[in-house]
Design a protein around this motif. Structure first.
Motif, PDB file in Angstrom:
ATOM      1  N   CYS B 413      78.767 -21.725  29.908  1.00  0.00           N
ATOM      2  CA  CYS B 413      77.698 -20.687  29.917  1.00  0.00           C
ATOM      3  C   CYS B 413      77.926 -19.378  29.179  1.00  0.00           C
ATOM      4  O   CYS B 413      79.344 -19.374  28.648  1.00  0.00           O
ATOM      5  N   CYS B 419      76.746 -12.242  29.538  1.00  0.00           N
ATOM      6  CA  CYS B 419      75.797 -12.194  30.758  1.00  0.00           C
ATOM      7  C   CYS B 419      76.325 -11.038  31.630  1.00  0.00           C
ATOM      8  O   CYS B 419      77.432 -10.738  32.041  1.00  0.00           O
ATOM      9  N   ALA B 422      77.904 -12.001  35.050  1.00  0.00           N
ATOM     10  CA  ALA B 422      79.093 -12.811  34.994  1.00  0.00           C
ATOM     11  C   ALA B 422      80.315 -12.094  35.808  1.00  0.00           C
ATOM     12  O   ALA B 422      80.528 -10.973  35.890  1.00  0.00           O
ATOM     13  N   CYS B 456      80.386 -17.535  36.799  1.00  0.00           N
ATOM     14  CA  CYS B 456      79.890 -17.148  38.054  1.00  0.00           C
ATOM     15  C   CYS B 456      79.235 -17.890  38.871  1.00  0.00           C
ATOM     16  O   CYS B 456      78.931 -19.034  38.304  1.00  0.00           O
ATOM     17  N   ASN B 458      76.569 -18.511  40.088  1.00  0.00           N
ATOM     18  CA  ASN B 458      75.209 -18.925  39.649  1.00  0.00           C
ATOM     19  C   ASN B 458      75.156 -20.414  38.918  1.00  0.00           C
ATOM     20  O   ASN B 458      74.170 -21.066  38.915  1.00  0.00           O
ATOM     21  N   CYS B 460      75.263 -21.651  36.058  1.00  0.00           N
ATOM     22  CA  CYS B 460      74.522 -22.136  34.612  1.00  0.00           C
ATOM     23  C   CYS B 460      75.284 -23.217  34.136  1.00  0.00           C
ATOM     24  O   CYS B 460      74.596 -23.920  33.122  1.00  0.00           O
TER      25      CYS B 460
END
Ligand code: SF4
Lengths: 102, 556
Positions: B413, B419, B422, B456, B458, B460
């Protein structure tokens, strides 16, 4: 005992460019962290943040970021802010590039 | 490929014109950021660390040459001359100016593209198998169904403000190349014993903070029931889904907290209510859409050029062995173009590279390109006789890396290089791992191995589903990387298990090297992949190579 206050800079992103900006002593915005105002008193930092946050026609997402005094102005206290102050590490884009052209 | 009708065209133009006015009002000071933010997000415009980012949808990852060229044009004119392809088959531009974005959206609309619903709590870009229409193991091309769902979900008034984002994927193969089980809802086209086709509906998959594998909601849904059934699922989720806590708002939590049987009963109830309101127009529409996805007009030609190059050119042979997949037409191949050249940013393509890929698609591949969730580009229909010419053109622009499915074909990602969410970087970790294994010249010996990196929780970068997953975290103000082992994004989906304490930024690449070299010693034969060895042996021997100090301590 209250924890020692880490000095702060007020930072945000420019509304049009999206570039990272910092609040200076005279209440204007600069693209360079080294030119930012460093606040060592919590109340003052909060007051300057409110001032910055009200400038919604100029910047987006103002917040206080930890910083430390350096030889030529504030330096980042955390790696996230170091990246914001420099640019991405995979390409020579963003501030690092602007700094070279300046 | 699907062509916009007058309605689609008018809708996209109206949206872009609206957004242009909204940007003008924002710049003029008539809209605050709080008012503007949801509007820009509806148009795929994020604010990242260093700049805005525009996320453009590539529905089910399908593009033609003209569209790819337009992406290159946009990259040159308003961005930094490149784009980043994501695990959701989207493309992201990392450096647009706010005031240029309406022009970028207009340029996208010129080629029937947009950035709608690439953000916000809506139904996101519908993804699919990047080998669709070409894969040997598919029942039918899944994209017409994906397009039907895209049309149904676009601007659907009931589903613009869901509790959280909602991701749908469609597949039609034995082998799952679209990570179906990691989606909020997945549709798998299946065939029953009587030879009829229908849909298996999976629900409640997702990665992130609480990774879950999707569960079967309906094993065999009749085809004419698809839209009312999916709508029923969304309505149940919209009513039942939690809105008190962002981390519990995805449908995976709704399913987990209520149980799949309760959800099924509620969906059935809702379905019974709304089914009569679907007159069958959706089935006519599906038929119309199908007509846009015909089989390519296959050419018949001798294969000598391919065979000669394969015999005589070892570089071509290595690329062909690694990057080609079988096509339903035996004279054809599916060619995967690696966007993972060693040391480069995974998923990035320069405008020049985009133009070359567009030219190749037009000249040699029936004008079709695909983006995979693994951040590569695919030419799905290539007559084998064209492959040597394609390879030569790719080589000239750094796109001929023979590493598909290997250790350097890493998903990463954007991480903290771009991001705003992040907690650590991912891109440089991917770059260094790829460079290191290229130096070792061991990639091909190591064989199939999927490394996936997220910056992170999340996820992705799908780290939970990497055979080796890497998750970047912020531990007391320094980057720290956690390794998970044994994840799998295929039809045998599995969530990787955490190996142990994390590694510092300068320790993570050596740790991965130890792990992979350790696997070479542990495997039974060169045919046993990393994942197979892990499944046979369990985590312990892999942990022992990752943490040699722990072993010596225990022995002492
Ligand atoms: S996983 Fe985290 S860091 Fe990576 S792109 Fe997603 S939100 Fe950003």
């Amino acid at each position: 005992m209250a924890r020692k206050f880490t000095p702060k800079v007020v930072t945000a992103n420019d509304l049009i460019e999206g570039d990272v900006v910092y609040l200076t002593d005279d209440g204007t915005w600069t693209r360079k962290l080294s030119e930012a105002a460093l606040f060592t008193i919590p109340e003052e930092a909060d007051e300057r943040l409110s001032f910055a946050a009200a400038q919604t026609g100029r910047v987006v997402g103002a917040y206080l970021a930890d910083a430390e005094p350096g030889e030529t102005g504030p330096v980042p206290a955390h790696f996230r802010e170091a990246f914001r102050a420099t640019g991405p590490s995979n390409y020579f884009h963003g501030k690092q590039e602007a700094a070279e052209q300046a | 490929m699907y062509k916009y009708n007058d309605f689609d065209e008018a809708f996209i133009r109206a949206r872009t014109a609206q957004f242009r006015k909204q940007v003008e009002r924002r710049v003029a000071g008539n809209l605050t950021e709080d008012e503007f933010k949801p509007l820009r997000l509806m148009n795929g415009l994020y604010l990242q660390l260093h700049a805005y980012m525009l996320r453009v949808a590539i529905p089910y990852g399908t593009l033609n040459a003209r569209q790819m060229r337009q992406l290159a044009y946009i990259a040159d004119k308003w961005d930094r001359g490149y784009g980043h392809f994501t695990t959701r088959q989207n493309i992201q531009f990392n450096w647009p100016r706010l005031t240029d974005v309406p022009d970028m959206l207009d340029a996208l609309a010129d080629v029937e593209m947009h950035a709608n619903q690439t953000s916000g709590n809506t139904i996101r870009n519908v993804t699919s198998d990047h080998f669709a229409g070409a894969a040997v193991d598919e029942i039918e091309d899944p994209r017409p169904v994906a397009e039907l769902l895209r049309q149904w979900s676009t601007d659907h008034p009931e589903f613009q403000f869901l509790g959280r984002k909602f991701k749908i994927a469609v597949g039609a193969s034995e082998h799952d190349r679209a990570v179906l089980k990691a989606h909020d809802l997945a549709v798998r086209i299946v065939r029953n014993d009587a030879g009829e086709t229908g849909y298996e509906i999976l629900v409640g998959g997702g990665l992130g903070r609480t990774p879950m594998i999707g569960k079967v909601l309906h094993p065999f849904l009749p085809r004419e029931d698809l839209l009312p059934y999916v709508e029923a699922v969304l309505t149940v989720y919209n009513t039942l889904g939690r809105r008190d806590n962002k981390y519990k708002a995805r449908i995976k939590i709704t399913v987990h907290e209520n149980g799949i049987d309760t959800i099924r009963a509620l969906v059935d109830e809702q379905f019974a209510l709304i089914r009569p309101t679907f007159s069958g127009y959706d089935q006519e529409l599906l038929e119309e859409i199908r007509a846009h996805f015909p089989e390519p007009d296959y050419v018949k030609a001798p294969l000598d050029a391919f065979e000669t190059a394969y015999e005589n050119d070892p570089v071509f042979r290595s690329w062909a062995d690694t990057n080609l997949s079988a096509h339903t037409n035996p004279d054809y191949a599916i060619a995967t173009i690696s966007l993972k050249k060693h040391g480069q940013t995974p998923g990035d393509a320069t405008s020049e590279q985009m133009r070359v890929m567009a030219d190749l698609a037009e000249a040699f591949a029936h004008d079709e390109l695909r983006i995979s969730h693994e951040q590569n580009v695919i030419l799905p229909h290539v007559h084998k006789s064209h492959l040597p010419a394609i390879h030569a053109r790719l080589k000239a622009v750094g796109l001929a890396t023979a590493n598909i499915g290997l250790v350097s074909d890493i998903i990463a990602c954007p991480g903290m290089d771009y991001c705003a969410l992040a907690t650590a970087r991912s891109i440089p970790v991917a770059q260094q791992i790829a460079t290191r294994f290229d130096e070792l010249k061991l990639e091909h010996e190591i064989g199939e191995l999927k490394i996936k990196i997220s910056g992170c929780i999340n996820a992705c970068g799908h780290h939970h589903m990497g055979h080796i997953g890497i998750l970047g975290l912020d531990r007391a103000g320094v980057e720290n990387y956690q390794i998970t082992l044994g994840g799998d994004g295929s039809e045998n989906a599995a969530i990787g298990e955490r190996a142990g304490p994390g590694f510092a930024y300068d320790e993570i690449v050596p740790a991965i090297e130890r792990l992979v070299l350790g696997y070479l010693d542990l495997r039974e034969s060169p045919e046993e992949t990393f994942l197979q060895a892990y499944r046979r042996l369990g985590a312990e021997p892999f942990k022992a190579v990752l943490y040699p100090e722990a072993k010596t301590k225990n022995a002492a």
